[in-house]
Scaffold this active site. Structure first.
Site, PDB file in Angstrom:
ATOM      1  N   HIS A 383     -31.176  50.282   5.809  1.00 46.30           N
ATOM      2  CA  HIS A 383     -29.745  50.139   6.076  1.00 46.30           C
ATOM      3  C   HIS A 383     -29.216  51.252   6.979  1.00 46.30           C
ATOM      4  O   HIS A 383     -28.116  51.134   7.535  1.00 46.30           O
ATOM      5  CB  HIS A 383     -28.963  50.128   4.755  1.00 46.30           C
ATOM      6  N   ARG A 384     -29.970  52.325   7.136  1.00 47.82           N
ATOM      7  CA  ARG A 384     -29.550  53.371   8.062  1.00 47.82           C
ATOM      8  C   ARG A 384     -29.686  52.906   9.500  1.00 47.82           C
ATOM      9  O   ARG A 384     -28.952  53.368  10.387  1.00 47.82           O
ATOM     10  CB  ARG A 384     -30.392  54.637   7.855  1.00 47.82           C
TER      11      ARG A 384
END
Length: 413
Positions: A383-384
């Protein structure tokens, strides 16, 4: 011109490799792509090839020594050229460090010395031989160049012979149990992690603790893909598998969704220009992920050929130096697994889990149903690096490729 032969990067997290065997001597004449050495990491054994033809001027390390990745391990040039320390562009391991490394790797060199020559032993085979008290000199290895493999040790151990004096009747103590711990146990059995298992545990623990995974799944109609494979499989020199088709579809989709073809480093995403697909392969003590370089530029038959070579090499314990992987595909469909949630292989930022293909009754339109060959894909993303909508678009592109676009465009041939 004098040029170095460097220790290859034999895994994204590997910083050094041990030179198990030199295949050349100083003053030998070699051709381009000749194998000059066998090196070993925590996970596997690799062949080191030369990119230069010429004469071997200098071998910088002994068998059993450790060298850092990308540092010179030998020099090649024209006969008569002089080698000296001025050519060393990367500092070598200090004598203190090298002595320490030799001690740590002494089991490699000591096990190899036998009367009349040398023997070469896979790490797991060596461990099993020690466990069963077997003299390695009694075993004729079935691996490349007579390398002793796990099955060679187990074959001798199952006969109940070759027990050493300081380890009496080890096999009896373990009640004849095979190394995969099957059957009924009379007592708890302790199984120390191998070096490979320790490395896998370390990396995947780091991945789950530090990477914010999120998962998306999608069902794909593989009917057209399976029909294409049946029609074209006989035209290829190597058998094309479902996984080869998936790899091509993934590589094609990555060319439109480049952020998922990247590595996370500290507070930034590095988008890689080359699309190198790693394919998880099960081996004796865990998993290896050999790489198909530039998969987006290859057709399915070419991917199939490299995949087969990679798989055979991984299972034998010897791989050629690998390109750095940028995305991983893990397929458990052959084990009748319909779907699973894979763990990202750092520093990559995504991995695709592939389930089995099953026949299902599906509606084609309002007035028609048909039996279709369906498959579930599961994408784990960091998700980064990306958000859900971006990852969903990528997964949808893979689906579109597999459901016909890949074959209509001629990319599969």
């Amino acid at each position: 011109m004098v040029k170095p032969i460097n220790m290859p990067q034999i895994g994204q997290d590997i910083e050094a490799g041990v030179i198990v065997e030199w295949r050349v001597k100083e003053n030998d004449v070699i051709a381009k792509n000749d194998t000059v050495a066998i090196v070993e990491s925590d996970k596997a054994t690799f062949e080191v090839e030369t990119f230069e033809a010429g004469t071997v001027l200098k071998l910088l390390y002994n068998e059993g020594d450790e060298a850092k990745v990308f540092s010179p391990i030998a020099y090649v040039g024209q006969r008569g050229e002089k080698w000296n320390e001025a050519f060393a562009t990367v500092s070598h391991t200090s004598e203190t460090t090298k002595t320490k490394v030799r001690g740590a790797a002494s089991v490699v060199s000591e096990d190899k010395q036998v009367e009349g020559g040398k023997i070469f032993v896979a790490p797991l085979a060596r461990k099993l031989a020690q466990k069963h008290g077997i003299d390695l000199s009694l075993i004729k290895g079935s691996g490349p160049n007579g390398r002793i493999l796990k099955q060679d040790v187990l074959a001798l151990a199952s006969g109940g012979s070759a027990q050493s004096e300081n380890k009496p009747d080890t096999a009896a103590k373990n009640n004849g149990l095979r190394s995969d711990v099957t059957g009924v146990l009379s007592e708890d059995q302790e199984i120390p992690f191998s070096k490979m298992r320790k490395k896998i545990a370390e990396r995947l623990t780091h991945s789950k603790q530090n990477i914010p995974h999120f998962y998306l799944t999608i069902d794909v109609d593989m009917t057209d893909a399976m029909a294409w494979r049946k029609q074209n499989g006989g035209n290829s020199t190597v058998k094309m598998t479902v996984n080869d088709i998936i790899i091509k579809a993934v590589a094609t989709a990555l060319s439109s969704y480049r952020k998922l073809n990247g590595h996370i480093e500290a507070d930034k995403l590095i988008v890689r220009k080359n699309i190198n697909i790693g394919v998880a392969v099960s081996v004796e003590e865990g998993l290896l992920v050999p790489v198909i370089p530039d998969a987006d530029q290859k057709n399915i038959a070419e991917i199939a050929q490299i995949s087969r070579q990679n798989t055979e090499g991984a299972q034998k314990g010897i791989l050629k130096p690998q390109s750095v992987g940028t995305f991983t595909v893990s397929n458990l469909g052959m084990f009748a697994i319909q779907g699973f949630l894979p763990i990202i292989n750092p520093p990559e930022c995504a991995i695709l889990g592939v389930g089995q293909i099953t026949k299902q009754v599906m509606p084609l339109d309002d007035n028609c149903i048909a039996v279709r060959e369906m498959m579930t894909l599961s994408l784990a993303s960091d998700h980064r690096a990306v958000d859900g909508t971006y990852a969903a678009g990528f997964l949808g592109e893979i689906k579109k490729q597999l459901e016909g676009v890949l074959f209509q465009s001629g990319e599969g041939s």
